[in-house]
Design a protein around this motif. Structure first.
Motif, PDB file in Angstrom:
ATOM      1  N   ILE A   1      44.790  45.588  27.222  1.00  0.00           N
ATOM      2  CA  ILE A   1      45.956  44.582  27.399  1.00  0.00           C
ATOM      3  C   ILE A   1      46.133  44.459  28.639  1.00  0.00           C
ATOM      4  O   ILE A   1      46.402  43.487  29.727  1.00  0.00           O
ATOM      5  CB  ILE A   1      47.676  44.661  26.563  1.00  0.00           C
ATOM      6  CG1 ILE A   1      46.545  44.536  24.571  1.00  0.00           C
ATOM      7  CG2 ILE A   1      47.829  43.496  26.849  1.00  0.00           C
ATOM      8  CD1 ILE A   1      48.139  44.881  24.002  1.00  0.00           C
ATOM      9  N   ALA A   2      46.297  46.199  29.365  1.00  0.00           N
ATOM     10  CA  ALA A   2      46.202  45.897  31.256  1.00  0.00           C
ATOM     11  C   ALA A   2      44.780  44.873  31.713  1.00  0.00           C
ATOM     12  O   ALA A   2      45.100  44.534  32.892  1.00  0.00           O
ATOM     13  CB  ALA A   2      46.314  47.730  31.262  1.00  0.00           C
ATOM     14  N   LEU A   3      44.376  45.321  31.283  1.00  0.00           N
ATOM     15  CA  LEU A   3      43.235  44.680  31.854  1.00  0.00           C
ATOM     16  C   LEU A   3      43.472  43.126  31.803  1.00  0.00           C
ATOM     17  O   LEU A   3      42.880  42.570  32.216  1.00  0.00           O
ATOM     18  CB  LEU A   3      41.570  46.083  30.977  1.00  0.00           C
ATOM     19  CG  LEU A   3      40.562  44.586  31.480  1.00  0.00           C
ATOM     20  CD1 LEU A   3      40.047  44.148  32.985  1.00  0.00           C
ATOM     21  CD2 LEU A   3      39.474  45.138  30.466  1.00  0.00           C
ATOM     22  N   ASP A   4      43.628  42.743  30.389  1.00  0.00           N
ATOM     23  CA  ASP A   4      44.101  41.233  30.125  1.00  0.00           C
ATOM     24  C   ASP A   4      44.982  40.407  31.452  1.00  0.00           C
ATOM     25  O   ASP A   4      44.568  39.551  31.410  1.00  0.00           O
ATOM     26  CB  ASP A   4      44.517  41.344  29.029  1.00  0.00           C
ATOM     27  CG  ASP A   4      44.148  39.360  28.359  1.00  0.00           C
ATOM     28  OD1 ASP A   4      43.031  38.809  28.812  1.00  0.00           O
ATOM     29  OD2 ASP A   4      45.117  38.694  28.077  1.00  0.00           O
ATOM     30  N   LYS A   5      45.970  41.433  31.545  1.00  0.00           N
ATOM     31  CA  LYS A   5      46.851  40.702  32.287  1.00  0.00           C
ATOM     32  C   LYS A   5      46.542  41.337  33.443  1.00  0.00           C
ATOM     33  O   LYS A   5      46.705  40.257  34.559  1.00  0.00           O
ATOM     34  CB  LYS A   5      47.986  42.076  32.248  1.00  0.00           C
ATOM     35  CG  LYS A   5      48.731  41.682  33.477  1.00  0.00           C
ATOM     36  CD  LYS A   5      49.885  40.171  33.147  1.00  0.00           C
ATOM     37  CE  LYS A   5      50.452  39.656  34.029  1.00  0.00           C
ATOM     38  NZ  LYS A   5      51.187  38.080  34.067  1.00  0.00           N
ATOM     39  N   ALA A   6      45.061  41.651  34.652  1.00  0.00           N
ATOM     40  CA  ALA A   6      44.572  42.148  35.501  1.00  0.00           C
ATOM     41  C   ALA A   6      43.678  40.797  35.769  1.00  0.00           C
ATOM     42  O   ALA A   6      43.922  40.038  36.877  1.00  0.00           O
ATOM     43  CB  ALA A   6      44.232  43.269  36.056  1.00  0.00           C
ATOM     44  N   ALA A   7      43.010  40.247  33.935  1.00  0.00           N
ATOM     45  CA  ALA A   7      42.422  38.710  34.463  1.00  0.00           C
ATOM     46  C   ALA A   7      43.205  38.253  34.253  1.00  0.00           C
ATOM     47  O   ALA A   7      42.978  36.981  35.172  1.00  0.00           O
ATOM     48  CB  ALA A   7      41.336  39.058  33.296  1.00  0.00           C
ATOM     49  N   LEU A   8      44.425  37.941  33.709  1.00  0.00           N
ATOM     50  CA  LEU A   8      45.491  36.719  34.255  1.00  0.00           C
ATOM     51  C   LEU A   8      45.871  37.071  35.092  1.00  0.00           C
ATOM     52  O   LEU A   8      46.138  35.659  36.638  1.00  0.00           O
ATOM     53  CB  LEU A   8      46.663  36.553  33.368  1.00  0.00           C
ATOM     54  CG  LEU A   8      45.951  36.459  31.684  1.00  0.00           C
ATOM     55  CD1 LEU A   8      46.919  37.098  30.837  1.00  0.00           C
ATOM     56  CD2 LEU A   8      46.094  35.446  31.097  1.00  0.00           C
ATOM     57  N   LEU A   9      45.685  37.932  36.437  1.00  0.00           N
ATOM     58  CA  LEU A   9      46.590  37.389  37.627  1.00  0.00           C
ATOM     59  C   LEU A   9      45.366  37.767  38.485  1.00  0.00           C
ATOM     60  O   LEU A   9      45.236  37.596  40.023  1.00  0.00           O
ATOM     61  CB  LEU A   9      47.093  39.631  37.931  1.00  0.00           C
ATOM     62  CG  LEU A   9      48.365  39.555  37.283  1.00  0.00           C
ATOM     63  CD1 LEU A   9      48.776  40.705  37.599  1.00  0.00           C
ATOM     64  CD2 LEU A   9      49.362  38.427  38.477  1.00  0.00           C
TER      65      LEU A   9
ATOM     66  N   LEU B   1      42.609  39.379  39.516  1.00  0.00           N
ATOM     67  CA  LEU B   1      42.530  40.401  40.204  1.00  0.00           C
ATOM     68  C   LEU B   1      40.678  41.057  39.885  1.00  0.00           C
ATOM     69  O   LEU B   1      39.949  41.033  39.259  1.00  0.00           O
ATOM     70  CB  LEU B   1      43.543  41.532  39.743  1.00  0.00           C
ATOM     71  CG  LEU B   1      45.123  42.023  40.097  1.00  0.00           C
ATOM     72  CD1 LEU B   1      46.018  42.783  39.785  1.00  0.00           C
ATOM     73  CD2 LEU B   1      45.448  40.868  41.804  1.00  0.00           C
ATOM     74  N   SER B   2      40.428  41.529  41.128  1.00  0.00           N
ATOM     75  CA  SER B   2      39.310  41.828  40.900  1.00  0.00           C
ATOM     76  C   SER B   2      39.564  43.772  40.815  1.00  0.00           C
ATOM     77  O   SER B   2      40.953  44.569  40.764  1.00  0.00           O
ATOM     78  CB  SER B   2      38.457  42.530  42.696  1.00  0.00           C
ATOM     79  OG  SER B   2      39.157  43.639  43.213  1.00  0.00           O
ATOM     80  N   ALA B   3      38.829  44.253  40.207  1.00  0.00           N
ATOM     81  CA  ALA B   3      38.708  45.716  39.993  1.00  0.00           C
ATOM     82  C   ALA B   3      39.307  46.347  40.703  1.00  0.00           C
ATOM     83  O   ALA B   3      40.050  47.378  40.994  1.00  0.00           O
ATOM     84  CB  ALA B   3      37.676  46.614  39.313  1.00  0.00           C
ATOM     85  N   PRO B   4      38.554  46.673  42.449  1.00  0.00           N
ATOM     86  CA  PRO B   4      39.482  48.080  43.057  1.00  0.00           C
ATOM     87  C   PRO B   4      41.333  46.700  43.410  1.00  0.00           C
ATOM     88  O   PRO B   4      42.317  48.196  43.694  1.00  0.00           O
ATOM     89  CB  PRO B   4      38.724  47.366  44.866  1.00  0.00           C
ATOM     90  CG  PRO B   4      37.071  46.975  44.124  1.00  0.00           C
ATOM     91  CD  PRO B   4      37.719  45.960  42.141  1.00  0.00           C
TER      92      PRO B   4
ATOM     93  N   ALA C   1      34.088  54.800  33.443  1.00  0.00           N
ATOM     94  CA  ALA C   1      33.128  54.863  34.378  1.00  0.00           C
ATOM     95  C   ALA C   1      33.275  54.664  35.912  1.00  0.00           C
ATOM     96  O   ALA C   1      33.846  54.623  36.993  1.00  0.00           O
ATOM     97  CB  ALA C   1      32.077  54.798  34.006  1.00  0.00           C
ATOM     98  N   GLU C   2      33.514  52.951  35.927  1.00  0.00           N
ATOM     99  CA  GLU C   2      34.224  51.855  36.837  1.00  0.00           C
ATOM    100  C   GLU C   2      34.815  52.061  37.358  1.00  0.00           C
ATOM    101  O   GLU C   2      35.100  52.226  38.714  1.00  0.00           O
ATOM    102  CB  GLU C   2      33.431  50.407  36.808  1.00  0.00           C
ATOM    103  CG  GLU C   2      32.546  50.317  35.744  1.00  0.00           C
ATOM    104  CD  GLU C   2      31.970  48.653  35.113  1.00  0.00           C
ATOM    105  OE1 GLU C   2      33.000  47.916  36.073  1.00  0.00           O
ATOM    106  OE2 GLU C   2      31.971  48.375  34.153  1.00  0.00           O
TER     107      GLU C   2
ATOM    108  N   LYS D   1      35.709  46.493  29.366  1.00  0.00           N
ATOM    109  CA  LYS D   1      35.482  45.386  29.895  1.00  0.00           C
ATOM    110  C   LYS D   1      35.809  45.282  31.526  1.00  0.00           C
ATOM    111  O   LYS D   1      36.385  43.703  31.199  1.00  0.00           O
ATOM    112  CB  LYS D   1      34.902  44.190  28.388  1.00  0.00           C
ATOM    113  CG  LYS D   1      33.944  44.824  27.757  1.00  0.00           C
ATOM    114  CD  LYS D   1      33.981  43.942  26.700  1.00  0.00           C
ATOM    115  CE  LYS D   1      33.037  44.049  25.334  1.00  0.00           C
ATOM    116  NZ  LYS D   1      34.150  45.493  24.505  1.00  0.00           N
ATOM    117  N   VAL D   2      35.356  45.846  31.950  1.00  0.00           N
ATOM    118  CA  VAL D   2      36.094  45.425  32.996  1.00  0.00           C
ATOM    119  C   VAL D   2      35.449  44.483  33.886  1.00  0.00           C
ATOM    120  O   VAL D   2      35.918  43.912  34.444  1.00  0.00           O
ATOM    121  CB  VAL D   2      35.442  46.527  33.901  1.00  0.00           C
ATOM    122  CG1 VAL D   2      36.659  46.522  35.682  1.00  0.00           C
ATOM    123  CG2 VAL D   2      36.462  48.391  33.694  1.00  0.00           C
TER     124      VAL D   2
END
Length: 768
Positions: A626-634, A636-639, A720-721, A37-38
């Motif tokens: 979990i990596a996506l979750d960490k990106a959210a905690l930082l 960060l946007s998808a790019p 895909a995204e 879920k990006v």
């Protein structure tokens, strides 16, 4: 055209209904529940904020009269209204509960929850059964919110109301800090565990086609495996509450079993996950239960649905009660009825006195909930909250009796009984921690009376020396690259320092240089041997620079600065002349400013940026989740997430020095090679095992393995995204986009914890 003309004025939603209300049809998450879920990276988008991107809450809050606000809240506490009368003529206990339940959603594992954004106003939290009638508390405060406008967030007001209430009822408080900016949309991404109660207790739940009938739900929604009577207590991470739809624990005991020892174990685990030790836990519960009452005058079967499913005519409020007046002596909240003390609006030690002085027996409330009543007929009575002259028996919950039977809790309670002043101080400090735990560093705190500084605030010293200027920054970058460590080593140390940040509770980050202290210095993901080499080299550089004076450079600044120098060198090697921004002003924390146990929770179990997976941890979700979750905690946007991951791969930043995902023949050079190879149709991804955790990337023409990879690499080509972004960066003109995004995102991460440099941080974050 004929069809269009014929339907003018007709309902635009003309699709066939599968069942239920329009819009309840299965959606993308129903059909593909395990999809990445990006969209989680876009929680509370700026478009939802009616105040606009440039609104400055600190400036707006500074304009309000905080003393007058405090007195307005105090006056409100003593001014009952007809539509929701106060118990005992005082709204203090009700406000106390609202604030407690707002802040009490905090969990230390990922820093989510807490009072920080006023999320109690939105689903799912606003409709949890444990938050029954907190909607009334917030509605009662609406006139005060309207009076102070945008300068007073709901998040701050919710926390403030309970704090003022405690002081008004006699508790000396530790001060109060503002600074909680409101969210403007529901949090649909945080995982709170299975949600299936619809704001009602389990006995009143409708059947669910996936969960079965409520009576088939094991232990009324308990979330742990094994259980408090077993040798282990395995509550799913990162959850803190042991039951769905509850803030803490079931007051009737785990699963409603009425066992105080089971309840004690449940309390200990749950509150520990909310960052509270045994003493703080007992102080909070005993202190909170010194006030007010529990409400169980009406069976749950009579009560309407939670706010999210309430009727339009109920004006956004839930849990409508058709019995009698629907409030006052007919109020229904958690089903337990009664008060713990004879003086429910006065700070005293009667709760613990009564708990230990009398024996208690199990009884049932009018609503049918399990509770406890004194066996001694001469035990004190408590006045009815609404009926003059009526006296009622005292009440305890199973979770209260737990403090009497558990040896460790009992020992603490006996000390509180012997030393009321100590109990008072402990509760006051624990409440302050509860209200402020997720507010972040004190540089974010606002208001005139913030109180003392405690270790749980992750303090850092104030700057006490001239900061380095642009000339000195350039000189230090050059000298850092001349050290006997590589540019990739410098990058690794800076990332290890800054990437601990999590936007949920504003903890972590490079400021304080805690990467050179235990426990962070020894984390496996930081490759301690390499980290030690870099820190030792930078320590020597710092000593040489500081000796010249008058400007000095902190290790925190030098670690980040050296990493920026490493990025610039790597970009230059790839043909890109870039300047990585750097803002000085960080300072160095010491070991006595650092709570080792608390900081250990910041250690990643999966770090997608460095291709790290802790194999000792059992996972119920994929590493990329979990990596996506960490990106959210930082934040960060998808790019940004994509650029940082691909960039760190070609910069040879894997934690163990492996070649997994290093899709380049020139490691250490900032290039788009990772993306070119990732999206190449010349390569076949062949999993090493059926588990698909590791892969060989095989040249289709030659059959030769060109690269090795993990799921954490290939997700950027499989999703895909994320693949759309990767294809852009791999294009003929994509490397420039990639490098620019990488540099901006790097600077953003380095600045995420720089709330002391507000303008520079805002520019760094918003620029991305």
């Amino acid at each position: 055209m004929k069809d269009h003309a014929a339907t003018q004025g007709a309902c635009p939603f003309r699709g066939t209904r599968i069942g239920g209300a329009q819009g309840s049809e299965p959606n993308v998450n129903h059909w593909w529940p395990n999809r990445l879920k990006v969209e989680a990276l876009y929680q509370d988008p700026p478009q939802s904020n009616p105040l606009g991107r440039d609104f400055d809450y600190a400036a707006a809050n500074a304009k309000i009269d905080h003393k007058a606000l405090w007195e307005d809240v105090r006056a409100f506490l003593h001014t009952p209204v007809d539509w929701w009368p106060s118990d005992y003529g005082h709204y203090g206990p009700q406000m106390n509960r609202m604030s407690w339940h707002s802040a009490g959603t905090y969990r230390i594992a990922d820093g989510r929850g807490g009072a920080g954004q006023g999320m109690q106003r939105f689903a799912p939290i606003n409709s949890w059964w444990d938050n029954g009638n907190t909607d009334k508390s917030r509605r009662l405060l609406a006139p005060i919110k309207a009076k102070y406008g945008a300068g007073l967030s709901w998040a701050d007001l919710i926390a403030l109301a309970g704090t003022v209430a405690l002081e008004d009822m006699g508790l000396p408080v530790q001060g109060f800090a503002y600074g909680r900016e409101d969210a403007w949309s529901a949090d649909v991404n945080t995982y709170w565990g299975p949600e299936g109660w619809f704001g009602k207790p389990p006995s009143e739940q409708p059947a669910d086609p996936q969960l079965g009938h409520p009576e088939q739900m094991v232990n009324r929604g308990l979330r742990w495996e094994g259980g408090p009577k077993d040798d282990h207590y395995d509550l799913e991470n990162p959850l803190a509450a042991s039951h769905q739809s509850l803030i803490y624990v079931d007051p009737e005991g785990p699963g409603g079993n009425g066992d105080p020892m089971d309840a004690a174990r449940d309390i200990r685990e749950t509150f520990a996950r909310m960052a509270m030790n045994d003493e703080e836990t007992l102080a909070l519960v005993a202190g909170g239960h010194a006030f007010g009452k529990s409400h169980g005058a009406v069976p749950a079967s009579e009560i309407g649905g939670a706010p999210e499913i309430a009727k339009m005519s109920e004006q956004g409020l839930g849990w409508s009660n058709p019995v009698g007046s629907g409030n006052a002596e007919h109020t229904m909240t958690n089903g337990i009825e009664g008060s713990w003390t004879p003086n429910p609006t006065q700070w005293d030690n009667d709760y613990l006195t009564n708990l230990f002085k009398f024996e208690w027996e199990q009884t049932k409330s009018p609503a049918g909930a399990l509770q406890w009543t004194p066996t001694d007929p001469d035990a004190p009575k408590t006045p009815d909250a609404h009926l003059p002259g009526v006296m009622n028996p005292l009440m305890m919950m199973t979770t209260d009796i737990a403090f009497k039977v558990d040896p460790a809790y009992r020992k603490i309670a006996e000390r509180f009984l012997e030393d009321f002043d100590y109990f008072t101080e402990t509760f006051s400090k624990a409440w302050h921690k509860l209200m402020h735990r997720d507010l972040g560093p004190t540089s974010r705190w606002l208001g005139p009376d913030q109180g003392d500084t405690f270790i749980w605030q992750d303090p850092v010293p104030e700057v006490d020396h001239p900061l380095i200027n642009e000339t000195q920054i350039a000189d230090l970058k050059t000298r850092a690259l001349d050290l006997d460590v590589s540019a990739t080593d410098l990058i690794a140390a800076a990332w290890a320092a800054a990437s601990t940040y999590r936007d949920s509770d504003k903890r972590g980050g490079a400021n304080g240089a805690r990467v050179q202290l235990a426990p962070q210095r020894g984390w496996t993901v930081n490759n301690p041997a390499r980290l030690d080499r870099v820190l030792n080299a930078l320590t020597g550089l710092k000593s040489d620079f500081d000796a010249k004076g008058p400007a000095k450079v902190s290790m925190a600044d030098l670690i980040v600065l050296a990493g920026c120098a490493g990025i610039e060198a790597a970009a230059k090697a790839g043909g890109h002349d870039v300047t990585v921004p750097f803002v000085p002003g960080r300072t160095d924390a010491t070991a006595d400013m650092t709570d080792d146990e608390s900081f250990e929770w910041l250690r990643p179990v999966v770090d997608g940026f460095r291709n790290y997976v802790d194999d000792a941890v059992g996972y119920s979700v994929s590493p990329e989740q979990i990596a996506l979750d960490k990106a959210a905690l930082l934040s960060l946007s998808a790019p940004e997430w994509t650029a940082l991951t691909g960039g760190l791969r070609v910069l040879d930043q894997n934690w163990d020095g492996s070649d997994k995902g290093v899709f380049t023949d020139r490691p250490g050079t900032l290039s788009a090679d990772f993306f070119r190879e990732l999206v190449s149709t010349d390569l076949d991804w062949q999993p090493e095992t059926d588990a698909e955790t590791a892969f060989d990337l095989v040249d289709r023409a030659t059959g030769q393995t060109r690269w090795h990879a993990t799921r954490l690499d290939l997700v950027f080509g499989a999703n895909a995204e994320l693949r759309q972004i990767s294809e852009l960066y791999a294009g003929v003109d994509g490397e420039r986009y990639f490098v620019d995004t990488f540099v901006r995102a790097w600077h953003k991460v380095m600045m995420l914890d720089r709330f002391d440099a507000k303008a520079e941080r805002k520019a760094a974050v918003s620029d991305c």
